[in-house]
Design an enzyme around this catalytic site. Structure first.
Site, PDB file in Angstrom:
ATOM      1  N   LYS A 274     -12.560  -1.787   6.278  1.00 47.49           N
ATOM      2  CA  LYS A 274     -11.793  -2.674   7.204  1.00 47.49           C
ATOM      3  C   LYS A 274     -12.464  -2.525   8.666  1.00 47.49           C
ATOM      4  CE  LYS A 274      -9.316  -2.793   3.614  1.00 47.49           C
ATOM      5  NZ  LYS A 274      -8.286  -2.111   3.029  1.00 47.49           N
TER       6      LYS A 274
ATOM      7  N   TRP B 221       0.899  -1.301  -0.059  1.00 45.88           N
ATOM      8  CA  TRP B 221      -0.131   0.108   0.053  1.00 45.88           C
ATOM      9  C   TRP B 221       1.022   1.211  -0.009  1.00 45.88           C
ATOM     10  CZ3 TRP B 221      -4.247  -0.821  -2.249  1.00 45.88           C
ATOM     11  CH2 TRP B 221      -4.994  -2.069  -1.901  1.00 45.88           C
TER      12      TRP B 221
ATOM     13  N   ASP C  24      -1.938   6.583   5.999  1.00 43.79           N
ATOM     14  CA  ASP C  24      -2.902   5.817   5.627  1.00 43.79           C
ATOM     15  C   ASP C  24      -3.335   4.686   6.632  1.00 43.79           C
ATOM     16  OD1 ASP C  24      -4.513   3.924   4.428  1.00 43.79           O
ATOM     17  OD2 ASP C  24      -2.977   3.456   2.718  1.00 43.79           O
TER      18      ASP C  24
HETATM   19  C1  LIG Z   1      -7.437  -1.722   1.534  1.00 43.23           C
HETATM   20  C2  LIG Z   1      -6.422  -0.659   1.672  1.00 43.23           C
HETATM   21  C3  LIG Z   1      -6.032   0.487   0.787  1.00 43.23           C
HETATM   22  C4  LIG Z   1      -6.983   0.565  -0.471  1.00 43.23           C
HETATM   23  O1  LIG Z   1      -8.276   0.814  -0.096  1.00 43.23           O
HETATM   24  P1  LIG Z   1      -9.383   1.099  -1.255  1.00 43.23           P
HETATM   25  O2  LIG Z   1     -10.441   1.630  -0.403  1.00 43.23           O
HETATM   26  O3  LIG Z   1      -9.778  -0.175  -2.119  1.00 43.23           O
HETATM   27  O4  LIG Z   1      -8.891   2.040  -2.363  1.00 43.23           O
HETATM   28  C5  LIG Z   1      -5.203   1.222   0.905  1.00 43.23           C
HETATM   29  N1  LIG Z   1      -4.444   1.300   2.039  1.00 43.23           N
HETATM   30  C6  LIG Z   1      -4.424   0.325   2.841  1.00 43.23           C
HETATM   31  C7  LIG Z   1      -3.543   0.410   4.259  1.00 43.23           C
HETATM   32  C8  LIG Z   1      -5.359  -0.680   2.713  1.00 43.23           C
HETATM   33  O5  LIG Z   1      -5.506  -1.631   3.889  1.00 43.23           O
END
Ligand SMILES: *Cc1c(COP(=O)(O)O)cnc(C)c1O
Length: 360
Positions: free
Chosen positions: A196, A101, A172
């Site tokens: 999540k 990510w 993030d």
């Molecule tokens: C799931 C995830 C993403 C991507 O998320 P989307 O909502 O599908 O764009 C980005 N960063 C992390 C750390 C994630 O767990």
């Protein structure tokens, strides 16, 4: 029958939340309609929006100088929104790379004309570590520092918050926000896709210090502009109303269970139990350095990889689902977000022991 769902995302939601949503599906808040059918600008929905923000602020003990935005486009949208809002074309930003990510965020910033400095890259460890706190050499003139506190695919988590001085720290937190208390004042900006730990896919939370709202590039699309979204209460256009509603129910559910301190205790217990079982076994293995093992996502491999397929099939038979690793890395992974009960982890551990005894 409800299964024990270990999906990394979209992930398990609290049963109580789903049941409440079902109970009020066709007549929400006395409107005679579902929440999906009301105007986002009407009284009932704007009250919900305000309540959700109040609850989130209370859970996070959010200082008053932070804005909360309820956006769309997922965390991936934020990979683009962050540079467009915080860094002029050609200016520099520091990024820490601890896995898949982080790398996607780095690629997107580069495409948008940011001079990206990758100030730490854990490739040498195959992304099973985080950089030493004291080894970070950050640029004091960078527009911001970006990192991924919890790498959802690699299962690697920072045990500390990087010190960035006057440079805004951008995180993030897609797979870790609301899993425990955090000191929001350390961050300039936090973002998290909801699917999540927060609610359904389609919603992305952004928590941003108000001092960062005036830095966007002139040509930024309105839909990505934090300032425009903050001004309009995240209703510049039609927001993801159903996801916002479920997120509010999740906030309420966390509150009723004792808030983020209680979530931290619950999540730490689950993770410790599962790692202990993996470490004690001869068949299962987690590759991540102990001090940065994720509480949320526990990847593991089998000493005999040919047993992966039967493991997954038999686990599914036993009501334990979504244990496959991310398609980019393979192996297995159990995600243990807030809504995953301790009973699910105990059932998984019992299954793993029994499988090892029989097949290992
Ligand atoms: C799931 C995830 C993403 C991507 O998320 P989307 O909502 O599908 O764009 C980005 N960063 C992390 C750390 C994630 O767990």
């Amino acid at each position: 029958m409800r299964v024990f769902n270990f999906s990394a995302g979209p992930a398990a939601l609290p049963l109580e939340v789903l049941e409440q949503a079902r109970a009020e599906m066709t007549d929400w808040a006395g409107t005679g309609m579902s929440v999906m059918e009301v105007s986002h600008r009407g009284k009932a929905f704007t009250a919900l929006a305000e309540r959700a923000e109040r609850r989130l602020r209370a859970l996070l003990a959010l200082p008053p100088d932070y804005r909360v935005l309820f956006l769309q486009g997922g965390a991936t949208g934020q990979f683009a929104a962050v540079p467009l809002n915080l860094a002029a074309q050609g200016s520099g930003a520091d990024y820490l790379n601890t896995g898949v990510w982080s790398d996607k965020a780095i690629q997107e910033a580069g495409r948008l004309g940011v001079r990206v400095s990758v100030v730490a890259d854990e490739a040498a460890s195959h992304y099973t570590t985080v950089p030493e706190r004291s080894a970070l050499r950050l640029d004091p003139r960078a527009a911001y520092v970006h990192y991924t506190p919890n790498e959802t695919i690699g299962g690697v988590e920072f045990p500390y918050v990087p010190e960035t001085g006057a440079v805004p720290l951008v995180a993030d937190m897609s797979s870790t926000l609301l899993s425990r208390p955090i000191e929001v004042g350390r961050f300039g900006l936090i973002y998290a896709g909801a699917q999540k730990n927060i609610g359904p896919a389609g919603l992305c939370l952004v928590i941003v210090h108000e001092a960062l709202l005036g830095r966007a590039r002139a040509q930024i699309p309105a839909i990505l502009s934090y300032a425009r979204m903050a001004e309009s209460g995240s209703m510049l256009n039609t927001p993801p109303t159903f996801a916002w509603y479920i997120a509010d129910l999740v906030f309420q559910w966390i509150e009723a269970r004792g808030g983020l301190a209680a979530m931290a205790e619950h999540n730490r217990t689950k993770a410790e139990r599962l790692y202990a079982a993996i470490d004690a076994s001869g068949l299962y293995r987690n590759p991540v350095a102990r001090e940065c093992r994720s509480w949320m996502n526990v990847p593991f491999t089998l000493a005999r990889p040919e047993l992966e397929a039967p493991f997954l099939a038999e686990a599914a038979q036993a009501g334990l689902t979504h244990l496959e690793g991310h398609r980019s890395v393979g192996g297995l992974r159990a995600s243990l977000y807030n809504a995953v009960p301790l009973a699910a982890v105990d059932a998984l551990i019992a299954f793993m022991r029994e499988f090892e005894r029989r097949r290992g």
